[in-house]
Write a protein that holds these residues in place. Sequence first.
Motif, PDB file in Angstrom:
ATOM      1  N   ILE A 238       0.716  -1.292  -0.022  1.00 22.74           N
ATOM      2  CA  ILE A 238       0.076  -0.210   0.051  1.00 22.74           C
ATOM      3  C   ILE A 238       1.044   1.342   0.108  1.00 22.74           C
ATOM      4  O   ILE A 238       1.966   1.199   0.679  1.00 22.74           O
ATOM      5  CB  ILE A 238      -0.858  -0.031   1.396  1.00 22.74           C
ATOM      6  CG1 ILE A 238      -1.960  -0.965   1.113  1.00 22.74           C
ATOM      7  CG2 ILE A 238      -1.646   1.346   1.484  1.00 22.74           C
ATOM      8  CD1 ILE A 238      -2.843  -1.406   2.401  1.00 22.74           C
ATOM      9  N   THR A 239       0.452   2.360  -0.783  1.00 24.11           N
ATOM     10  CA  THR A 239       1.233   3.639  -0.809  1.00 24.11           C
ATOM     11  C   THR A 239      -0.107   4.661  -0.358  1.00 24.11           C
ATOM     12  O   THR A 239      -0.940   4.368  -0.604  1.00 24.11           O
ATOM     13  CB  THR A 239       1.781   3.859  -2.205  1.00 24.11           C
ATOM     14  OG1 THR A 239       0.896   3.723  -2.907  1.00 24.11           O
ATOM     15  CG2 THR A 239       2.967   2.808  -2.622  1.00 24.11           C
ATOM     16  N   TYR A 240       0.606   5.808  -0.144  1.00 20.90           N
ATOM     17  CA  TYR A 240      -0.235   6.754   0.104  1.00 20.90           C
ATOM     18  C   TYR A 240       0.214   8.194  -0.228  1.00 20.90           C
ATOM     19  O   TYR A 240       1.873   8.283  -0.398  1.00 20.90           O
ATOM     20  CB  TYR A 240      -0.788   6.710   1.604  1.00 20.90           C
ATOM     21  CG  TYR A 240       0.536   7.227   2.554  1.00 20.90           C
ATOM     22  CD1 TYR A 240       0.964   8.674   2.869  1.00 20.90           C
ATOM     23  CD2 TYR A 240       1.307   6.143   3.120  1.00 20.90           C
ATOM     24  CE1 TYR A 240       1.818   8.771   3.741  1.00 20.90           C
ATOM     25  CE2 TYR A 240       2.324   6.545   3.751  1.00 20.90           C
ATOM     26  CZ  TYR A 240       2.835   7.563   4.311  1.00 20.90           C
ATOM     27  OH  TYR A 240       3.873   7.955   4.924  1.00 20.90           O
ATOM     28  N   LYS A 241      -0.665   9.091  -0.471  1.00 22.37           N
ATOM     29  CA  LYS A 241       0.023  10.500  -0.802  1.00 22.37           C
ATOM     30  C   LYS A 241      -1.054  11.578  -0.400  1.00 22.37           C
ATOM     31  O   LYS A 241      -2.436  11.311  -0.467  1.00 22.37           O
ATOM     32  CB  LYS A 241       0.326  10.695  -2.394  1.00 22.37           C
ATOM     33  CG  LYS A 241      -0.597  10.524  -3.314  1.00 22.37           C
ATOM     34  CD  LYS A 241       0.101  10.892  -4.588  1.00 22.37           C
ATOM     35  CE  LYS A 241      -1.141  10.813  -5.772  1.00 22.37           C
ATOM     36  NZ  LYS A 241      -0.578  10.988  -7.105  1.00 22.37           N
ATOM     37  N   LYS A 242      -0.776  12.836  -0.003  1.00 19.00           N
ATOM     38  CA  LYS A 242      -1.495  13.903   0.235  1.00 19.00           C
ATOM     39  C   LYS A 242      -1.903  14.694  -1.020  1.00 19.00           C
ATOM     40  O   LYS A 242      -0.977  14.890  -1.939  1.00 19.00           O
ATOM     41  CB  LYS A 242      -0.761  14.807   1.359  1.00 19.00           C
ATOM     42  CG  LYS A 242      -1.556  16.076   1.565  1.00 19.00           C
ATOM     43  CD  LYS A 242      -1.074  16.823   2.717  1.00 19.00           C
ATOM     44  CE  LYS A 242      -1.769  18.169   2.916  1.00 19.00           C
ATOM     45  NZ  LYS A 242      -1.273  18.940   3.842  1.00 19.00           N
TER      46      LYS A 242
ATOM     47  N   LEU B  22      -6.061  12.432   1.709  1.00 20.95           N
ATOM     48  CA  LEU B  22      -5.194  11.326   1.719  1.00 20.95           C
ATOM     49  C   LEU B  22      -5.693  10.271   0.844  1.00 20.95           C
ATOM     50  O   LEU B  22      -6.778   9.866   0.979  1.00 20.95           O
ATOM     51  CB  LEU B  22      -4.886  10.979   3.320  1.00 20.95           C
ATOM     52  CG  LEU B  22      -3.912   9.924   3.568  1.00 20.95           C
ATOM     53  CD1 LEU B  22      -2.642  10.529   3.123  1.00 20.95           C
ATOM     54  CD2 LEU B  22      -4.061   9.462   4.611  1.00 20.95           C
TER      55      LEU B  22
ATOM     56  N   ILE C  52      -5.027   6.741  -0.579  1.00 16.61           N
ATOM     57  CA  ILE C  52      -4.304   5.453  -0.134  1.00 16.61           C
ATOM     58  C   ILE C  52      -4.597   4.612  -1.496  1.00 16.61           C
ATOM     59  O   ILE C  52      -5.738   4.172  -1.885  1.00 16.61           O
ATOM     60  CB  ILE C  52      -5.160   4.789   1.063  1.00 16.61           C
ATOM     61  CG1 ILE C  52      -5.061   5.880   2.292  1.00 16.61           C
ATOM     62  CG2 ILE C  52      -4.398   3.452   1.430  1.00 16.61           C
ATOM     63  CD1 ILE C  52      -5.607   5.186   3.311  1.00 16.61           C
ATOM     64  N   SER C  53      -3.498   3.947  -1.762  1.00 17.25           N
ATOM     65  CA  SER C  53      -3.431   3.181  -3.217  1.00 17.25           C
ATOM     66  C   SER C  53      -3.004   1.785  -2.863  1.00 17.25           C
ATOM     67  O   SER C  53      -2.069   1.462  -2.002  1.00 17.25           O
ATOM     68  CB  SER C  53      -2.542   3.710  -4.151  1.00 17.25           C
ATOM     69  OG  SER C  53      -2.711   5.044  -4.599  1.00 17.25           O
TER      70      SER C  53
ATOM     71  N   TYR D 118      -7.868   2.837  -5.245  1.00 14.64           N
ATOM     72  CA  TYR D 118      -7.530   3.737  -4.280  1.00 14.64           C
ATOM     73  C   TYR D 118      -8.854   4.007  -3.299  1.00 14.64           C
ATOM     74  O   TYR D 118      -9.696   3.654  -3.715  1.00 14.64           O
ATOM     75  CB  TYR D 118      -6.837   4.783  -4.751  1.00 14.64           C
ATOM     76  CG  TYR D 118      -7.658   5.615  -5.751  1.00 14.64           C
ATOM     77  CD1 TYR D 118      -8.585   6.511  -5.182  1.00 14.64           C
ATOM     78  CD2 TYR D 118      -7.663   5.613  -6.963  1.00 14.64           C
ATOM     79  CE1 TYR D 118      -9.394   7.509  -6.095  1.00 14.64           C
ATOM     80  CE2 TYR D 118      -8.532   6.053  -7.685  1.00 14.64           C
ATOM     81  CZ  TYR D 118      -9.465   7.171  -7.336  1.00 14.64           C
ATOM     82  OH  TYR D 118     -10.160   7.771  -8.138  1.00 14.64           O
TER      83      TYR D 118
ATOM     84  N   TYR E  28       0.609  15.009   7.840  1.00 17.41           N
ATOM     85  CA  TYR E  28      -0.474  15.502   7.031  1.00 17.41           C
ATOM     86  C   TYR E  28      -0.405  16.944   7.144  1.00 17.41           C
ATOM     87  O   TYR E  28      -0.394  17.727   7.930  1.00 17.41           O
ATOM     88  CB  TYR E  28      -1.830  15.072   7.512  1.00 17.41           C
ATOM     89  CG  TYR E  28      -2.854  15.281   6.466  1.00 17.41           C
ATOM     90  CD1 TYR E  28      -2.973  14.711   5.355  1.00 17.41           C
ATOM     91  CD2 TYR E  28      -3.719  16.365   6.541  1.00 17.41           C
ATOM     92  CE1 TYR E  28      -3.905  14.801   4.244  1.00 17.41           C
ATOM     93  CE2 TYR E  28      -4.516  16.628   5.616  1.00 17.41           C
ATOM     94  CZ  TYR E  28      -4.744  15.912   4.418  1.00 17.41           C
ATOM     95  OH  TYR E  28      -5.612  16.175   3.326  1.00 17.41           O
TER      96      TYR E  28
END
Length: 148
Positions: free
Chosen positions: A66-70, A75, A77-78, A114, A148
């Motif tokens: 799992i990856t995440y980005k702002k 947020l 979440i992929s 996502y 965040y």
Amino acid sequence: MKINWGTGIVIAFIGFISFILYFVISMNFNAKYDHDLVTEDYYAEELTYQDDIDKLDNAEKLDENITYKKTDEGLLISFPKALDITKITGKVFLYRPSNKQLDFDTAISLSKPYLLIPDNRLVDGRWNIKIDWQYNGISYLFKESINY
């Protein structure tokens, strides 16, 4: 009146004890210093700690985790692209160490690879994210501390 050394020692002890009592009372009754436990039921959570370790090991075996980005929306979440998203179930838990009232969890229900947590649910600062998810009967866990 002169103060001899015996009276000075007694005054010093009384001053020191008064300072300690003031410090203890102010730390116990001032709401500014009120800190909650990480979890209310930490004994029961300790019993499931080995399960969490096994889930983390399962997640490390994945080709892509799992990856995440702002983003501007919140947020993002992929989840791994190689997996069938309709078979992914679980829960996302966001824990705010500084304020228990901001903690929340969300069930994972995906129609795209996502999951978006809206910006209005998150305030700036440190968050601990815990994603406990299952795919084809195998449990996985993603834990991260994010700003965040």
